[in-house]
Motif scaffolding. Structure first.
Motif, mmCIF file in Angstrom:
data_model
loop_
_atom_site.group_PDB
_atom_site.id
_atom_site.type_symbol
_atom_site.label_atom_id
_atom_site.label_comp_id
_atom_site.label_asym_id
_atom_site.label_seq_id
_atom_site.Cartn_x
_atom_site.Cartn_y
_atom_site.Cartn_z
ATOM 1 N N CYS A 1 23.282 39.380 49.474
ATOM 2 C CA CYS A 1 23.384 39.094 48.190
ATOM 3 C C CYS A 1 24.044 37.943 47.868
ATOM 4 N N ALA A 2 23.746 37.195 46.845
ATOM 5 C CA ALA A 2 24.428 36.080 46.721
ATOM 6 C C ALA A 2 25.161 35.981 45.361
ATOM 7 N N THR A 3 26.332 35.680 45.446
ATOM 8 C CA THR A 3 27.048 35.601 44.035
ATOM 9 C C THR A 3 27.516 34.363 43.486
ATOM 10 N N SER A 4 27.155 33.201 44.075
ATOM 11 C CA SER A 4 27.316 31.907 43.530
ATOM 12 C C SER A 4 26.010 31.060 44.046
ATOM 13 N N LEU A 5 25.953 29.909 43.239
ATOM 14 C CA LEU A 5 25.006 28.999 43.628
ATOM 15 C C LEU A 5 25.233 28.459 45.225
ATOM 16 N N GLU A 6 26.304 28.266 45.588
ATOM 17 C CA GLU A 6 26.667 27.598 46.881
ATOM 18 C C GLU A 6 26.353 28.753 47.903
ATOM 19 N N PRO B 1 31.387 30.227 38.968
ATOM 20 C CA PRO B 1 31.619 29.197 40.150
ATOM 21 C C PRO B 1 32.179 29.607 41.450
ATOM 22 N N ASP B 2 31.662 29.229 42.657
ATOM 23 C CA ASP B 2 31.965 29.527 43.825
ATOM 24 C C ASP B 2 33.288 30.351 43.927
ATOM 25 N N ARG B 3 34.325 29.271 43.608
ATOM 26 C CA ARG B 3 35.761 29.622 43.740
ATOM 27 C C ARG B 3 35.953 30.984 43.040
ATOM 28 N N VAL B 4 35.633 31.221 41.995
ATOM 29 C CA VAL B 4 35.884 32.291 41.256
ATOM 30 C C VAL B 4 35.068 33.635 41.710
ATOM 31 N N ALA C 1 25.716 36.078 37.720
ATOM 32 C CA ALA C 1 24.462 36.034 38.408
ATOM 33 C C ALA C 1 24.560 36.612 39.921
ATOM 34 N N VAL C 2 23.922 37.538 40.253
ATOM 35 C CA VAL C 2 23.853 37.968 41.723
ATOM 36 C C VAL C 2 22.297 38.203 41.685
#
Length: 214
Positions: A110-115, A58-61, A169-170
């Protein structure tokens, strides 16, 4: 366009032999554009391998956990991992890959959340985005395919995204100048039909001379 997969095609034009009905085809990750031709026999074990289904955090996490090699001990502690273990080393490699400086003509993130994945992709490509990935008509365990007719040139305005090994996921996404994407129709030895994606880098002058492609 955002590309989630790449085909690996053998660059040796004489790469197969038939002996007692056993077909032996060498596998390689890199290929020349001239090898994208109808009737070409290819060996693509990575294409049929079971993909990593680790979901995004989750983006917050994701935002609450550092993502920096300088904070590696804190990251390992968060995921209850001991230093020098395989998982710890893998996390370190993923973070360092994301921190690598972009080469000439490259944009990367690099993206660590869907948002963050959506926001960063829009910042690079705009809101009119088409997602592309590998498609199969059915599951198969046979990696041998033949390129069939109907290959499509998907253009040169894209992000290629690689899923990295990490507890969440990254995706490492990058765009390189003078890079073309092709949708390649394939037919398997068992009749399985697939659409693979091949990425052609037309200018590798900025790459490390020790890159495995050379």
């Amino acid at each position: 366009k955002i590309i989630f997969a790449e085909a690996s095609i053998d660059s040796n034009l004489n790469n197969f032999k038939v002996d007692d009905n056993i077909v032996s085809v060498d596998e390689t990750t890199f290929f020349f554009q001239r090898d994208l031709r109808t009737g070409k026999l290819v060996n693509l074990p990575n294409l049929i391998a079971t993909g990593d289904k680790t979901p995004f955090l989750p983006d917050r996490v994701a935002k609450s956990i550092p993502f920096s090699s300088a904070k590696l001990p804190e990251i390992l502690n968060h995921f209850s991992l001991k230093p020098q273990t395989r998982d710890a080393n893998t996390i370190g490699e993923t973070i360092r890959g994301c921190e690598r400086a972009a080469i000439n003509g490259e944009q990367k993130f690099c993206a660590t959340s869907l948002e963050s994945f959506i926001d960063l992709s829009i910042s690079k490509l705009g809101k009119q985005i088409q997602l592309l990935s590998i498609e199969f008509s059915k599951e198969t365990k046979n990696p041998l395919f033949t390129i069939s007719r109907g290959m499509q040139n998907m253009g040169e305005h894209e992000l290629v995204c690689h899923k990295m090994e990490y507890p969440g996921a990254v995706f490492l996404c990058h765009a390189l100048n003078k890079t073309g994407v092709y949708k390649v129709p394939l037919v398997g030895r068992d009749g399985t039909k697939a659409n693979a994606l091949a990425v052609c880098h037309k200018d590798t002058s900025g790459w490390n001379p020790k890159h495995m492609a050379f």
